[in-house]
Design an enzyme around this catalytic site. Structure first.
Site, short mmCIF file in Angstrom:
data_model
loop_
_atom_site.label_atom_id
_atom_site.label_comp_id
_atom_site.label_asym_id
_atom_site.label_seq_id
_atom_site.Cartn_x
_atom_site.Cartn_y
_atom_site.Cartn_z
N ASP A 18 15.99 21.47 15.87
CA ASP A 18 15.77 23.00 16.21
C ASP A 18 14.65 23.58 15.90
O ASP A 18 13.91 23.16 15.03
CB ASP A 18 16.95 23.51 15.21
CG ASP A 18 17.37 25.08 15.33
OD1 ASP A 18 17.15 25.57 16.66
OD2 ASP A 18 17.79 25.60 14.53
N ASN A 66 24.68 25.70 24.47
CA ASN A 66 23.34 25.72 25.13
C ASN A 66 23.51 25.77 26.73
O ASN A 66 22.52 26.96 27.31
CB ASN A 66 22.44 24.39 25.14
CG ASN A 66 21.77 24.30 23.70
OD1 ASN A 66 21.30 23.22 23.39
ND2 ASN A 66 21.65 25.36 22.91
C1 FPP Z 1 16.54 23.59 19.77
O1 FPP Z 1 15.50 24.67 19.67
C2 FPP Z 1 16.38 22.89 20.78
C3 FPP Z 1 17.07 22.65 21.80
C4 FPP Z 1 18.03 23.45 22.27
C5 FPP Z 1 16.77 21.51 22.75
C6 FPP Z 1 16.30 20.03 22.26
C7 FPP Z 1 15.27 19.89 23.28
C8 FPP Z 1 13.95 19.11 22.97
C9 FPP Z 1 13.61 18.65 21.59
C10 FPP Z 1 13.31 18.78 24.19
C11 FPP Z 1 13.51 17.80 24.91
C12 FPP Z 1 14.50 16.76 24.37
C13 FPP Z 1 14.33 15.49 25.02
C14 FPP Z 1 15.49 14.32 24.64
C15 FPP Z 1 13.29 14.76 25.78
P1 FPP Z 1 15.93 26.21 19.93
O2 FPP Z 1 15.56 26.48 21.40
O3 FPP Z 1 17.34 26.53 19.60
O4 FPP Z 1 14.85 26.97 19.05
P2 FPP Z 1 15.05 28.47 18.32
O5 FPP Z 1 16.28 28.40 17.50
O6 FPP Z 1 13.85 28.55 17.39
O7 FPP Z 1 15.26 29.48 19.41
#
Ligand code: FPP
Length: 240
Positions: A18, A66
């Protein structure tokens, strides 16, 4: 990590990655750039897991919730995933890493599903470690799907209601055959489970760090593992 530090390692680490969005915002960048940097952290953690000899790593890469994000962000995440799979499959094969995915995969765009299928097929012989990507995944949905599978078996007469056990349900989850996670790591300081592996984490140790996922690398990961190694797990039993 030296040999003596390799005692009492978790067998299965699960990670809620996250903070990509906040990482980008803090730098005046677009959210997608946070995800791109997040993919770099994924690579580091996969490598470190393999080096440590931890056999199971499960990453929460895209939750059922998501899908509610903007079309632009969802598309970018799907593209990033395809790029990651195309780039990393050879290294996974070389290192004996088998890839699999859990979740409602039928909802993923065709290109993503094809790239996944290809990477899963190519890494099929991996014997050292299993990397599981949770995609379009929700813990409640997973339990609902398992209950539906049980109901079908009962209706067919293949299962009697009085014979339904924890194992009957666990064996119908997407994670059937996998050990429960020993350690759950969550980045970005949020004390939430966010619908991840609800059934499987009944006795899992939880480690929360304020570090945002793109800043989470090998050193922070080793810190989380070392913290786990110090813990005394009792699984509801009494202290020795
Ligand atoms: C949460 O951060 C992350 C995600 C929803 C996506 C996770 C994806 C990756 C780490 C990159 C790609 C993955 C792979 C396996 C190559 P957020 O966007 O919710 O962050 P925030 O809470 O700060 O908005």
């Amino acid at each position: 990590m030296n040999q003596s530090n390799r005692e009492n390692l978790p067998r299965h680490v699960a990670v809620i990655m996250d903070g990509n969005g906040r990482w980008a915002k803090n730098r005046g960048l677009r959210r997608v750039q946070g995800h791109e940097e997040g993919a770099r952290a994924v690579r580091e953690v996969v490598r470190a897991t393999r080096e440590l000899g931890i056999p199971w790593l499960t990453l929460y890469a895209f939750s059922e919730e998501n899908w509610k994000r903007s079309e632009h962000e969802v598309k970018a995440l799907m593209r990033l995933l395809v790029r990651f799979l195309e780039k990393e499959t050879d290294e996974m094969m070389e290192n004996g890493i088998r890839l699999q995915a859990i979740g409602r995969l039928e909802k993923l765009p065709r290109k993503t599903r094809n790239a996944l299928r290809e990477a899963v097929r190519k890494t099929d012989a991996g014997k050292e470690m299993v990397l599981t990507l949770a995609l379009s995944y929700g813990g409640r949905q997973e339990i609902a799907d398992a209950v539906a599978a049980i109901a079908r078996d009962v209706a067919l007469g293949a299962l009697q209601p009085e014979n339904i056990t924890e194992e009957s349900l666990a064996g119908r989850l997407y994670t059937a055959g996998m050990p429960d996670p020993d350690l759950l790591v969550r980045t970005s300081g949020e004390f939430r489970i966010s619908n991840f592996l609800l059934w499987q984490i009944a006795y899992t140790e939880i480690y929360v760090t304020p570090t945002l996922w793109p800043d989470f690398g090998r050193d922070e990961y080793l810190k989380a593992i070392a913290d786990y190694q110090k813990r005394e797990r009792r699984f509801g039993g009494a202290r020795e």
